[in-house]
Design an enzyme around this catalytic site. Sequence first.
Site, PDB file in Angstrom:
ATOM      1  N   CYS A 384       0.832  -1.194   0.013  1.00  0.00           N
ATOM      2  CA  CYS A 384      -0.026  -0.035   0.105  1.00  0.00           C
ATOM      3  C   CYS A 384       0.975   1.280   0.062  1.00  0.00           C
ATOM      4  O   CYS A 384       0.300   2.328   0.136  1.00  0.00           O
ATOM      5  CB  CYS A 384      -0.714  -0.009   1.252  1.00  0.00           C
ATOM      6  SG  CYS A 384      -2.155  -1.288   1.251  1.00  0.00           S
ATOM      7  N   GLY A 620     -20.821 -27.300  29.181  1.00  0.00           N
ATOM      8  CA  GLY A 620     -20.428 -26.835  30.319  1.00  0.00           C
ATOM      9  C   GLY A 620     -21.203 -25.781  31.172  1.00  0.00           C
ATOM     10  O   GLY A 620     -21.914 -24.965  30.255  1.00  0.00           O
ATOM     11  N   ASP A 733      -8.283 -17.849  37.996  1.00  0.00           N
ATOM     12  CA  ASP A 733      -8.941 -18.870  38.352  1.00  0.00           C
ATOM     13  C   ASP A 733      -8.376 -20.072  37.827  1.00  0.00           C
ATOM     14  O   ASP A 733      -8.967 -20.990  37.186  1.00  0.00           O
ATOM     15  CB  ASP A 733     -10.277 -18.895  37.682  1.00  0.00           C
ATOM     16  CG  ASP A 733     -11.459 -19.778  38.153  1.00  0.00           C
ATOM     17  OD1 ASP A 733     -11.197 -20.358  39.326  1.00  0.00           O
ATOM     18  OD2 ASP A 733     -12.453 -19.913  37.278  1.00  0.00           O
TER      19      ASP A 733
END
Length: 923
Positions: A384, A620, A733
């Site tokens: 470009c 789940g 977690d």
Amino acid sequence: MDRAALRAAAMGEKKEGGGGGDAAAAEGGAGAAASRALQQCGQLQKLIDISIGSLRGLRTKCAVSNDLTQQEIRTLEAKLVRYICKQRQCKLSVAPGERTPELNSYPRFSDWLYTFNVRPEVVQEIPRDLTLDALLEMNEAKVKETLRRCGASGDECGRLQYALTCLRKVTGLGGEHKEDSSWSSLDARRESGSGPSTDTLSAASLPWPPGSSQLGRAGNSAQGPRSISVSALPASDSPTPSFSEGLSDTCIPLHASGRLTPRALHSFITPPTTPQLRRHTKLKPPRTPPPPSRKVFQLLPSFPTLTRSKSHESQLGNRIDDVSSMRFDLSHGSPQMVRRDIGLSVTHRFSTKSWLSQVCHVCQKSMIFGVKCKHCRLKCHNKCTKEAPACRISFLPLTRLRRTESVPSDINNPVDRAAEPHFGTLPKALTKKEHPPAMNHLDSSSNPSSTTSSTPSSPAPFPTSSNPSSATTPPNPSPGQRDSRFNFPAAYFIHHRQQFIFPVPSAGHCWKCLLIAESLKENAFNISAFAHAAPLPEAADGTRLDDQPKADVLEAHEAEAEEPEAGKSEAEDDEDEVDDLPSSRRPWRGPISRKASQTSVYLQEWDIPFEQVELGEPIGQGRWGRVHRGRWHGEVAIRLLEMDGHNQDHLKLFKKEVMNYRQTRHENVVLFMGACMNPPHLAIITSFCKGRTLHSFVRDPKTSLDINKTRQIAQEIIKGMGYLHAKGIVHKDLKSKNVFYDNGKVVITDFGLFGISGVVREGRRENQLKLSHDWLCYLAPEIVREMTPGKDEDQLPFSKAADVYAFGTVWYELQARDWPLKNQAAEASIWQIGSGEGMKRVLTSVSLGKEVSEILSACWAFDLQERPSFSLLMDMLEKLPKLNRRLSHPGHFWKSADINSSKVVPRFERFGLGVLESSNPKM
């Protein structure tokens, strides 16, 4: 003379003889013309209704701060203006006595008011009998009084006054409305927030019909102090600008970027040759052009005085007058100077770059690898660069113009050797060693990237004294040689986003300089500035000038302006601004020209329409919502978040987590593919993890786990967690259910989602603390001690050390195939974990080997400062013993001995089904 009178009398008798037939034919033709005009107005009204519906949706349902939305709004407004002008032209083509009431109802005044964004309450106050034609017949004072009576604000009055003036211009010319000619400056004024008000709207700010000299009008105007209109004209919406007839009727065409071309410069200096014949217009009688304004030529210094050509004098009747031009309003007696510190055209200096996610400034497509200009910070694909706009040096210090050896500066760019003068806007201080060259002595044979031909120089006024020694003064002297009569105050520099705000001076104490603004799609300058001539004095009304609102703002996109920021690294320049979600700025007085936030651009790349996702069966259920199997260009996992997406705070928090996902690319981290960010469907889409969770894998009695396999799984987890911590992401977690294992490959999922756990709607209890056993044993003691009913999980003190503690529990599961604390009440588990006594008992009661216990004790340290990083954990895993199998006993472990010691060290002997038995020391 008598013969001519006889011929006229004969023609009159002939007309009387055929008068009856002509009258009937004329009556029938008039009825047909009215019918055709009514039909055309009806068709145009349908187009107007469609455009107004689209415009209403853009103004009410879309983010107006987005550049694409603003461009669409401007396009629709220009279409509506064109349709309304055509309706009025169709109505005016029919004689007033032959128009039907339905034809007279066009164009509708309400459509005209909505086009210019007049408030609905103002429209309701306007009398029913007031039409657009009646408003056009009023003078400026009466229009202002009528609109004020209806409750219109000063900004609305200014917009309508300006629009009515443009409509009178189109109607007076009798031609077709041009979309980009009359309304571009109005769009720019409204976009920058400085639209023309009725108090400041003067004759100099209105567009004049072609053929009239705005310079002459500005000079002859006696209404108020002499002033000019400063507005930004976008290159995409404005015609090719040129000087008007004030410059001896010589047109100087400019590029869309606002700079003079070499051909234009040559045509300005050289007297014109034989003028071309004007087509499709009536020739004007020959007349002598007005003398050139001496003040105007100070814009281009050291140019020879233009002499009047004799051949030009005799051919003035063939001159082309109707050339669309940009009118330059110049205040008489105001010295103008060439300013070369902005808009200096040089060759791009590209260097190869790579980004996680970036948008090409040329084709507007995403890219990972590309090039970046060190001058103007243009980022684009390598292919470009041919279509890239001209390079502009924008507030770069001189030290940053030195050439680098990364990539040649002429990649796909032809070198323009011609020296071109350009107009600047802002003063830039130079050191004593930096002597700027004169503009008309540029060395065209020098290197395009050389600092001698492209260094921004400091402005200075031209001396007007008749002293011969002053005639040799260079046009760009150093700041020390600057005339003391012109005092340029320092610009108010805003550190955030490099904005410059200039105080608006009073017309009686300062001079104004017209600026040429260029607009690029991504790397743009919206320039609209004033310069001071003296320290801020008190105005006539007793108010200080620095108390006036800052109405003109310059915003340099991705440009560094201060010298201390010149050494800022490229990485800092390309950082994502997550805190700027959505695009927000500190509140400033006066209108500010905004640009789209870089974060908003990134989020648009990762936004997936929910309609394109094929939702499958649920696989789940978590605390944030259900997880579904789905398809989006392949098999994916879709996590639907149960949260209130209409709450802006919650939506902002969700987008911040999306940004965390966006910047992750690792083989041990789940691949983020996008997110559905349009409420009420909020979802995170990742690659589908095949295999089983580590929780089910280690508890399966059919699977065998030896020391080599557990070490390999732990190393994969440490690699992924170390990568997340290096990116500044805390998992919060980490547990075996969020780790997938398939054919020796480990993938970590659900990182960072605890940040939005406090806004999840499902299962919330204000006076209860919902805990599960499979979550408690992964929590660090400092987190357990902070848990109370009613306190959201996202408010707990999660840290990188807490992730290390959770990894210790996962490491225990790999060895013992179960949780460390089991078959206990939640209250007992909370006390044992919070006090640290429970994990100490676990370490003393279970024999897992010296190396394994050392890793566990390090991860489960009560003090978070004593827990190691994942890099240190990787070194500790490397010290684990290697497993060498005997060919005769493939199912049992070996007894390893320390080579440097005669003492036999106990090692792992074998794994039972769920219990790790220690080796026999006697063996």
